[in-house]
Design an enzyme around this catalytic site. Structure first.
Site, PDB file in Angstrom:
ATOM      1  CB  CYS A   2     -17.866 -37.217 -23.385  1.00 57.87           C
ATOM      2  SG  CYS A   2     -18.594 -37.596 -21.776  1.00 57.87           S
ATOM      3  N   GLY A  28     -14.216 -32.438 -21.736  1.00 60.71           N
ATOM      4  CA  GLY A  28     -14.296 -33.270 -20.538  1.00 60.71           C
ATOM      5  C   GLY A  28     -12.964 -33.320 -19.827  1.00 60.71           C
ATOM      6  CG  ASN A 101     -20.637 -36.450 -26.592  1.00 58.91           C
ATOM      7  OD1 ASN A 101     -20.950 -36.111 -25.454  1.00 58.91           O
ATOM      8  ND2 ASN A 101     -20.656 -35.612 -27.616  1.00 58.91           N
ATOM      9  N   GLY A 102     -22.999 -38.373 -24.917  1.00 54.85           N
ATOM     10  CA  GLY A 102     -24.440 -38.182 -24.873  1.00 54.85           C
ATOM     11  C   GLY A 102     -25.036 -38.755 -23.607  1.00 54.85           C
ATOM     12  CE1 TYR A 257     -18.669 -22.539 -21.057  1.00 59.49           C
ATOM     13  CE2 TYR A 257     -19.245 -24.873 -21.161  1.00 59.49           C
ATOM     14  CZ  TYR A 257     -18.510 -23.842 -20.603  1.00 59.49           C
ATOM     15  OH  TYR A 257     -17.621 -24.111 -19.604  1.00 59.49           O
ATOM     16  CB  THR A 303     -17.386 -19.372 -24.432  1.00 59.53           C
ATOM     17  OG1 THR A 303     -16.703 -20.311 -23.608  1.00 59.53           O
ATOM     18  CG2 THR A 303     -18.083 -20.102 -25.547  1.00 59.53           C
ATOM     19  CG  ASP A 365     -20.627 -15.672 -19.415  1.00 62.85           C
ATOM     20  OD1 ASP A 365     -19.909 -16.213 -20.267  1.00 62.85           O
ATOM     21  OD2 ASP A 365     -20.672 -16.040 -18.223  1.00 62.85           O
ATOM     22  CG  ASP A 366     -20.947 -18.918 -22.486  1.00 63.24           C
ATOM     23  OD1 ASP A 366     -21.751 -19.639 -21.863  1.00 63.24           O
ATOM     24  OD2 ASP A 366     -19.769 -18.748 -22.115  1.00 63.24           O
TER      25      ASP A 366
END
Length: 504
Positions: A2, A28, A101-102, A257, A303, A365-366
């Site tokens: 987040c 987010g 966040n987490g 990412y 990315t 791609d990442d």
């Protein structure tokens, strides 16, 4: 994952919070919220949707005050119900609101403790509400009408004793100020800065430094693992290490990412880390695939561009933009539900046929997580006329669930789980597939900050830095957070227009 933000200002902060969350929107897109405080009164607006849709002009007028916090939500734990949008609020003690966040790995245990021992009620399925109530309870144990920095530090230390998992949090306490703290392993990022104004010094905390840059705040440093940083109403800053055994184990996937390339996290430039990822991956191709016949290197936006450009330079192969991205489609990895992600890939990307026709193409791609995007994009390249389609991932195979706040909950949904690299190549339809080595990925980040000895690389290794994850926990997580479970639990959400003192 987040995005969180907090500002202790000398003038109204509603526009600053809105602008900062707009910069963090990539973290987010499910829900958003802002809370401010003015003369002891909290004003809160949150709902499902992007920040620009949740907070409109009429809401901005109500978000009064010189101090506030904000959040953009990406749903992992809990649901996509608007009732679980953040920030969360409790009225005791003092009036506290939190954005997090987490993901807490002992959330069930904590919820039981809060009810049976702390006599607190949890109203949602969000572990962020649990974190808020643990902090509030520990602060209440001080039994004081007026608190100081010592009380806050003691409460954060008690949180570290009780809580397991990943958490970076910003907390607004009525009558005191702004608090930011980070888990003892430093898994999720958190940075703070300041700026001088005519009214005095202002402070800001955010998930990524790019938010500070956008609002003209000077980055001071990252919040250290286990540390708490306080900004009181008089404009003073206090900081203290509150964990007994802190260590740096930042999430490596942030650099792969999640973060914006113009961010600096734990003193590492994300952009330069991704350049080094491309460098190491190109060197691996030269080492293990010396007879490659690649005609062109094409990144999968956005990315992977940095890594792909460096790869093409080292390999001496043309770099071309082969896909045009629709800027109005959200990031597919963080969309809820497999069918939604599958539909959005075709809406998001469209190939330029001339860059593919008759060529052996290396797509970069990442990472490869579920394989949904990779498979569809490879087919798009073939439909555009590519002769052969090779695929390179700037990250190692994702084979294990992530339990610290990234939506990789169910092992069976990860395309590399239980498969060899050759089997993954076959599953996504690539003529050849090459993954980054984990040692190279970690070194690509570590070269930016040699003090980073270890990382949370659990989605690649199955080794969890908090040491409390077992098979039973992973099975429970899979039942609760797999796409099928989310689809079953998702229901139409009524608007959660929450304003403690004002009508909408």
């Amino acid at each position: 994952m987040c995005g969180i933000i907090g500002i202790a200002g000398r003038a109204p902060v509603n526009q600053l919070l809105f602008d900062g969350l707009t910069v963090l929107q990539h973290r987010g897109q499910d829900a958003a919220g802002i809370v401010t405080c003015d003369h002891g009164r909290l004003f809160l607006r949150k709902d499902n949707g992007l920040i620009r849709d949740v907070v409109r002009t009429r809401h901005m007028r109500n978000l009064q005050g010189n101090i506030g916090i904000g959040h953009v939500r990406y749903p992992t734990a809990g649901s996509s119900d608007s009732a679980e949008a953040q920030p969360f609020y409790v009225n005791s003690p003092f009036g506290i609101t939190l954005a997090h966040n987490g993901n807490l790995t002992n959330a069930i245990q904590l919820k039981n403790e809060l009810f049976r021992s702390d006599l607190r009620h949890i109203n949602t399925n969000s572990d962020s509400e649990i974190l808020l109530n643990v902090f509030a309870h520990e602060l209440q144990q001080r039994s004081k009408l007026s608190i100081d920095a010592e009380d806050i530090f003691a409460a954060v230390a008690a949180v570290h004793q009780r809580v397991r998992g990943a958490y970076a949090a910003v907390v607004l306490i009525v009558g005191f100020g702004l608090v930011a703290f980070r888990d003892p392993n430093g898994i999720r990022p958190l940075v703070f800065g300041r700026r001088e104004t005519e009214g005095g010094m202002e402070y800001m905390v955010a998930s990524e430094s790019v938010a500070l840059d956008a609002l003209d705040f000077q980055r001071i440093r990252d919040v250290a693992p286990g540390e708490a940083v306080l900004f009181d109403l008089d404009g003073r800053m206090h900081a203290r290490q509150c964990a007994e055994h802190p260590r740096y184990c930042p999430c490596i996937f942030e650099f792969v990412y999640l973060a914006r390339p113009d961010s600096i996290m734990d003193q590492v430039s994300v952009h330069k880390a991704r350049l080094r990822m491309g460098e190491y991956l190109a060197e691996k191709i030269l080492r293990v695939w010396p007879d490659q016949d690649i005609d062109v290197v094409i990144p999968i936006p956005d990315t992977s561009r940095t890594a792909a450009l460096q790869m093409a330079s080292i390999l001496g192969i043309k770099y071309r933009e082969g896909f045009i991205k629709n800027r109005y489609i959200a990031r597919t990895f963080i969309m809820p539900g497999q069918k939604t992600r599958e539909k959005s890939v075709r809406q998001k990307l469209n190939p330029i046929d001339l860059e593919f026709r008759g060529k052996n193409v290396l797509l970069v791609d990442d990472s490869i997580v579920r394989g949904t995007t990779s498979e569809q994009i490879i087919q798009m390249a073939r439909d555009a006329g590519a002769r052969r389609v090779y695929f390179a991932s700037a990250a190692p195979p994702v084979r294990y669930p992530n339990v610290y706040g990234i939506d990789m909950p169910a092992a069976h949904e990860l395309i590399a789980h239980g498969r060899s690299e050759e089997e993954v190549a076959q599953a996504i339809g690539a003529d050849h597939l090459i993954f980054q080595d984990l040692s190279d990925l970690e070194e690509a980040v570590r070269r930016g900050n040699r003090t980073l000895k270890t990382f949370d690389s659990s989605c690649f290794t199955g080794e969890y830095v908090t040491g409390d994850i077992d098979r039973a926990y992973l099975d429970c997580l899979e039942r609760e957070r797999a796409d099928s479970a989310k689809a079953a639990s998702r229901k139409p959400a009524e608007s959660a227009i929450i304003d403690l003192y004002n009508d909408d």
